[in-house]
Motif scaffolding. Structure first.
Motif, PDB file in Angstrom:
ATOM      1  N   UNK A 100      55.007  -3.249  -4.399  1.00 47.78           N
ATOM      2  CA  UNK A 100      56.438  -3.060  -4.747  1.00 47.78           C
ATOM      3  C   UNK A 100      56.560  -2.284  -6.052  1.00 47.78           C
ATOM      4  N   UNK A 101      55.764  -2.691  -7.049  1.00 46.33           N
ATOM      5  CA  UNK A 101      55.815  -2.022  -8.350  1.00 46.33           C
ATOM      6  C   UNK A 101      55.461  -0.540  -8.192  1.00 46.33           C
TER       7      UNK A 101
ATOM      8  N   UNK B 202      47.919   7.686  -8.224  1.00 47.44           N
ATOM      9  CA  UNK B 202      48.624   8.421  -7.162  1.00 47.44           C
ATOM     10  C   UNK B 202      49.729   9.282  -7.777  1.00 47.44           C
ATOM     11  N   UNK B 203      50.386   8.765  -8.817  1.00 43.33           N
ATOM     12  CA  UNK B 203      51.446   9.523  -9.493  1.00 43.33           C
ATOM     13  C   UNK B 203      50.839  10.739 -10.198  1.00 43.33           C
TER      14      UNK B 203
ATOM     15  N   UNK C 287      56.932   5.256  -7.969  1.00 43.34           N
ATOM     16  CA  UNK C 287      57.036   6.569  -7.283  1.00 43.34           C
ATOM     17  C   UNK C 287      58.485   7.059  -7.346  1.00 43.34           C
ATOM     18  N   UNK C 288      59.419   6.122  -7.048  1.00 44.11           N
ATOM     19  CA  UNK C 288      60.845   6.517  -7.064  1.00 44.11           C
ATOM     20  C   UNK C 288      61.275   6.910  -8.471  1.00 44.11           C
TER      21      UNK C 288
ATOM     22  N   UNK D  17      53.547  10.467  -2.659  1.00 41.35           N
ATOM     23  CA  UNK D  17      52.571   9.389  -2.424  1.00 41.35           C
ATOM     24  C   UNK D  17      53.061   8.364  -1.411  1.00 41.35           C
ATOM     25  N   UNK D  18      52.113   7.909  -0.594  1.00 42.78           N
ATOM     26  CA  UNK D  18      52.422   6.820   0.343  1.00 42.78           C
ATOM     27  C   UNK D  18      51.446   5.693   0.047  1.00 42.78           C
TER      28      UNK D  18
END
Ligand SMILES: C[S@@+](CC[C@H](N)C(=O)[O-])C[C@H]1O[C@@H](n2cnc3c(N)ncnc32)[C@H](O)[C@@H]1O
Length: 291
Positions: free
Chosen positions: A180-181, A158-159, A186-187, A194-195
């Motif tokens: 969570x990871x 996704x990244x 993403x952050x 991405x969701x």
């Protein structure tokens, strides 16, 4: 808690891998431990002590007699540190490097860095199955405006899709720790596109369709969940399948031949193969087998 079961003193790694494959333990599940001066060891990690003990009892009956079995409990922090020791920046594809989140000494290259913390989730990019997925996506990226990752792990695909400019990037993942990871990753990469949803794809009731669907899952899951997986691919658009060992390639091609897809490309390595196929535009069933 994480439980580590090591099979030590392994005289022949390939032979042991195939014995374990016969018992339903795939290569994705196994970490190779290099112990200087000793014969190699393979390790498997589980979150349940009872399941790890059950595996130890089962392995005792099938592994070569000269192998040892060591079961130990790792604190989550030990597990994270273990990853950190082994995990260094590397080239993921022609466009990306993967850089551990804690690496402050990484020197820029012409490629884009993906910053990753991989603790408790699959998908560092070191594994062929992930690298093949990135390569296949890069090959058709100009035609992709929406991307769906089934089983996101660390969120690495996704990244990559977001960095490659895909406007809509969504993912599902069954494991809450991995979710969570992935969100942290993403952050960490300052991505708002991405969701990710914590969801078992088999129970997913969404009816959305995407330009590109990626599923890097074990072969039995690819087959069991195939109706669901293909339902997310828009007509004329792409499906990438990975997590297929070479010996399962025929099985997968035959299984997916019943859907309206044709073959685009396969990337093969020593143990794994990933397959890119395209849904027929008119949704008519593809008559041949996927090559
Ligand atoms: C082999 S990893 C792939 C990770 C990443 N997409 C990559 O290519 O490196 C497969 C991931 O799928 C998740 N998974 C397995 N079964 C699933 C299901 N039924 N629904 C959603 N996720 C699933 C696993 O937890 C795991 O994180």
């Amino acid at each position: 808690m994480i439980f580590e079961l090591q099979i030590t003193n392994v005289p022949d790694l390939e032979q042991l891998r195939s014995i374990l494959a016969g018992a339903g333990i795939t290569a994705v599940d196994l970490a190779e431990i290099d112990q200087p001066g000793d014969l190699p060891a393979l390790a498997i990690y589980r979150e349940s002590s009872a399941e790890t003990r059950r595996l130890r009892a089962a392995f005792r009956k099938i592994i070569p007699v000269e192998c040892g079995l060591i079961l130990r409990e790792l604190k989550v922090a030990d597990w994270r540190d273990k990853w950190k020791e082994d995990f260094q920046a590397f080239q993921l594809s022609s466009r990306f490097d993967v850089v551990p989140a804690w690496d402050t000494k990484y020197l820029p290259t012409p490629r884009m860095p993906i910053r990753m913390d991989t603790s408790l989730a699959f998908g560092t990019g070191l594994h062929e199955t992930t690298r093949f997925m990135v390569k296949l996506l890069e090959g058709v990226i100009e035609q992709v405006d929406s991307f769906f990752d089934i089983g996101a792990g660390t969120g690495i695909l996704a990244i990559a899709a977001s960095f490659l400019g895909v406007k809509l990037v969504e993912a599902v993942e069954i494991d809450p720790d991995a979710v969570k990871v992935a969100r942290q990753n993403f952050r960490r990469n300052k991505l708002s596109v991405p969701r990710i949803f914590r969801q078992d794809i088999g129970k997913c009731l969404r009816h959305k369709q995407y330009d590109y669907v990626a599923a890097n899952l074990i072969t039995p899951d690819l087959m069991r969940l195939s109706d669901k997986i293909v339902s997310f691919v828009a007509p004329g658009k792409y499906l990438a399948l990975s997590g297929i060992s070479l010996e399962n390639y025929d099985l997968i091609r035959k299984h997916f031949s019943k859907y309206p897809f044709h073959y685009v490309k396969a990337v093969k390595g020593k143990e794994w193969v990933a397959l890119l196929c395209r849904r027929t535009a008119d949704n008519r069933r593809w008559t041949g087998e996927l090559r």
